[in-house]
Design a protein around this motif. Structure first.
Motif, PDB file in Angstrom:
ATOM      1  N   GLY A  72      42.417 -18.439  27.232  1.00 19.06           N
ATOM      2  CA  GLY A  72      41.048 -18.096  25.942  1.00 19.06           C
ATOM      3  C   GLY A  72      40.301 -16.923  26.345  1.00 19.06           C
ATOM      4  N   ASP A  73      41.005 -16.193  27.347  1.00 12.06           N
ATOM      5  CA  ASP A  73      40.129 -15.149  28.018  1.00 12.06           C
ATOM      6  C   ASP A  73      40.128 -13.572  27.825  1.00 12.06           C
ATOM      7  N   LEU A  74      41.633 -14.245  27.386  1.00 13.05           N
ATOM      8  CA  LEU A  74      42.276 -13.164  26.665  1.00 13.05           C
ATOM      9  C   LEU A  74      42.156 -12.802  24.640  1.00 13.05           C
ATOM     10  N   LEU A  75      41.692 -14.551  24.034  1.00 10.15           N
ATOM     11  CA  LEU A  75      41.505 -14.316  23.263  1.00 10.15           C
ATOM     12  C   LEU A  75      40.058 -14.004  23.032  1.00 10.15           C
ATOM     13  N   ALA A  76      39.489 -14.015  23.248  1.00  6.00           N
ATOM     14  CA  ALA A  76      37.797 -14.067  23.223  1.00  6.00           C
ATOM     15  C   ALA A  76      37.731 -12.371  23.842  1.00  6.00           C
ATOM     16  N   GLY A  77      38.602 -11.642  24.853  1.00  2.03           N
ATOM     17  CA  GLY A  77      37.954 -10.302  24.626  1.00  2.03           C
ATOM     18  C   GLY A  77      39.149  -9.915  23.322  1.00  2.03           C
ATOM     19  N   ALA A  78      39.560  -9.857  23.077  1.00  2.00           N
ATOM     20  CA  ALA A  78      40.319  -9.396  21.515  1.00  2.00           C
ATOM     21  C   ALA A  78      39.851  -9.832  20.506  1.00  2.00           C
ATOM     22  N   LEU A  79      39.002 -11.490  20.333  1.00  2.00           N
ATOM     23  CA  LEU A  79      38.023 -11.121  19.038  1.00  2.00           C
ATOM     24  C   LEU A  79      36.674  -9.914  19.041  1.00  2.00           C
ATOM     25  N   LEU A  80      36.082  -9.998  20.624  1.00  2.00           N
ATOM     26  CA  LEU A  80      35.263  -8.822  20.881  1.00  2.00           C
ATOM     27  C   LEU A  80      35.947  -7.501  20.554  1.00  2.00           C
ATOM     28  N   VAL A  81      37.205  -7.346  20.531  1.00  2.00           N
ATOM     29  CA  VAL A  81      36.944  -5.371  20.819  1.00  2.00           C
ATOM     30  C   VAL A  81      37.914  -5.547  18.750  1.00  2.00           C
ATOM     31  N   VAL A 122      35.977  -7.600  16.846  1.00  2.00           N
ATOM     32  CA  VAL A 122      35.231  -7.805  15.696  1.00  2.00           C
ATOM     33  C   VAL A 122      34.114  -6.328  16.024  1.00  2.00           C
ATOM     34  N   ARG A 123      33.820  -5.583  16.701  1.00  3.55           N
ATOM     35  CA  ARG A 123      33.640  -4.306  17.167  1.00  3.55           C
ATOM     36  C   ARG A 123      33.985  -3.499  16.107  1.00  3.55           C
ATOM     37  N   ARG A 124      35.679  -3.053  16.012  1.00  4.46           N
ATOM     38  CA  ARG A 124      36.456  -2.042  15.137  1.00  4.46           C
ATOM     39  C   ARG A 124      35.961  -2.266  13.735  1.00  4.46           C
ATOM     40  N   ARG A 125      35.568  -3.503  13.106  1.00  3.22           N
ATOM     41  CA  ARG A 125      34.432  -3.819  11.835  1.00  3.22           C
ATOM     42  C   ARG A 125      32.790  -3.897  11.763  1.00  3.22           C
ATOM     43  N   PHE A 126      32.701  -4.146  12.880  1.00  5.35           N
ATOM     44  CA  PHE A 126      31.274  -4.387  12.143  1.00  5.35           C
ATOM     45  C   PHE A 126      30.580  -3.975  13.063  1.00  5.35           C
ATOM     46  N   VAL A 127      29.250  -3.942  12.674  1.00  7.32           N
ATOM     47  CA  VAL A 127      28.465  -3.513  13.052  1.00  7.32           C
ATOM     48  C   VAL A 127      27.356  -4.414  13.711  1.00  7.32           C
ATOM     49  N   ALA A 128      26.026  -3.880  14.865  1.00  6.30           N
ATOM     50  CA  ALA A 128      25.501  -4.885  15.285  1.00  6.30           C
ATOM     51  C   ALA A 128      24.339  -4.143  14.412  1.00  6.30           C
ATOM     52  N   GLY A 129      23.242  -5.329  14.366  1.00  2.59           N
ATOM     53  CA  GLY A 129      21.998  -5.491  13.469  1.00  2.59           C
ATOM     54  C   GLY A 129      22.820  -4.762  11.874  1.00  2.59           C
ATOM     55  N   GLN A 130      24.063  -4.848  11.242  1.00  4.77           N
ATOM     56  CA  GLN A 130      24.101  -5.023   9.967  1.00  4.77           C
ATOM     57  C   GLN A 130      24.425  -5.912   8.834  1.00  4.77           C
ATOM     58  N   ASP A 131      23.188  -5.923   7.843  1.00  8.55           N
ATOM     59  CA  ASP A 131      23.838  -6.917   6.811  1.00  8.55           C
ATOM     60  C   ASP A 131      24.896  -7.961   7.263  1.00  8.55           C
ATOM     61  N   ARG A 132      24.333  -8.942   7.102  1.00  8.50           N
ATOM     62  CA  ARG A 132      24.432 -11.141   6.729  1.00  8.50           C
ATOM     63  C   ARG A 132      26.053 -11.049   6.454  1.00  8.50           C
ATOM     64  N   THR A 169      52.239  -0.087  17.997  1.00  4.34           N
ATOM     65  CA  THR A 169      52.227   0.957  18.781  1.00  4.34           C
ATOM     66  C   THR A 169      50.561   0.855  18.825  1.00  4.34           C
ATOM     67  N   GLU A 170      50.159   1.069  17.728  1.00  4.52           N
ATOM     68  CA  GLU A 170      48.529   0.665  17.801  1.00  4.52           C
ATOM     69  C   GLU A 170      48.672  -0.842  18.374  1.00  4.52           C
ATOM     70  N   LEU A 171      49.095  -1.871  18.184  1.00  2.00           N
ATOM     71  CA  LEU A 171      48.577  -3.510  19.163  1.00  2.00           C
ATOM     72  C   LEU A 171      48.834  -3.125  20.445  1.00  2.00           C
ATOM     73  N   ASP A 172      50.077  -2.634  20.792  1.00  3.99           N
ATOM     74  CA  ASP A 172      49.997  -2.347  22.038  1.00  3.99           C
ATOM     75  C   ASP A 172      48.789  -1.627  22.764  1.00  3.99           C
ATOM     76  N   ALA A 173      48.021  -0.638  21.854  1.00  2.75           N
ATOM     77  CA  ALA A 173      46.874  -0.059  22.762  1.00  2.75           C
ATOM     78  C   ALA A 173      46.129  -1.415  22.635  1.00  2.75           C
ATOM     79  N   PHE A 174      45.821  -2.023  21.328  1.00  2.61           N
ATOM     80  CA  PHE A 174      44.853  -3.196  20.236  1.00  2.61           C
ATOM     81  C   PHE A 174      44.635  -4.142  21.982  1.00  2.61           C
ATOM     82  N   LEU A 175      45.960  -4.508  22.369  1.00  3.57           N
ATOM     83  CA  LEU A 175      46.503  -5.473  23.097  1.00  3.57           C
ATOM     84  C   LEU A 175      45.840  -4.802  24.681  1.00  3.57           C
TER      85      LEU A 175
END
Length: 153
Positions: free
Chosen positions: A35-44, A46-56, A122-128
């Motif tokens: 569960g922690d890993l899944l939450a951490g993966a989503l955090l990473v 999301v932050r690669r795709r979206f930015v705080a303060g952006q349009d909804r 290799t990118e998946l390894d870095a992502f994980l």
């Protein structure tokens, strides 16, 4: 070995039988770590795709597209909860409580984000690795604030 990271890797690489088999064998601590890993993966992700303060609107469109791809019945992922998970990852809303609906929404969102990225192995390894770091950082309890010394008058 029944490692939560290996289970998540199986999910993200489309090895669903391996993923399901690992999940069925998890102990309670492994479930918490997953569960922690899944939450951490989503955090990473999301932050690669979206930015705080952006349009909804881009978030709403992404959630709709992810639900269309991975929730064909439209009943498994609550769009309001899914959007709240994204905004929480960006620090714009409080964290969403962990429960089965949050785990399903995190999984669907993560699959959608990573499919859109088209990561190489290799990118998946870095992502994980980044997800493990984020999971460890977010799983640590926040230390209490030290008492402040009285200010001299």
């Amino acid at each position: 070995m029944n490692d939560p990271t290996a289970a998540l890797r199986g999910l993200l690489t489309g090895r669903l039988r391996s993923h399901d088999r690992r999940l069925r064998r998890f102990t309670e601590p492994q479930w918490r770590r997953y569960g922690d890993l899944l939450a951490g993966a989503l955090l990473v992700a999301v932050r690669r795709r979206f930015v705080a303060g952006q349009d909804r609107a881009p978030v709403i469109r992404f959630v709709a597209a992810a639900r269309e791809r991975y929730d064909p019945t439209g009943r498994d992922v609550d769009p309001v909860r899914a959007e709240a998970l994204i905004w929480a990852a960006l620090g714009e809303q409080p964290p969403v409580p962990d429960d089965p609906t949050a785990v399903v929404a995190r999984t669907v969102l993560l699959l959608g984000l990573l499919e859109d990225e088209g990561l190489l192995p290799t990118e998946l390894d870095a992502f994980l690795t980044a997800a493990e770091t984020a999971a460890t950082d977010t799983a640590k309890p926040t230390p209490p604030k030290p008492p402040q010394a009285p200010t001299p008058q």
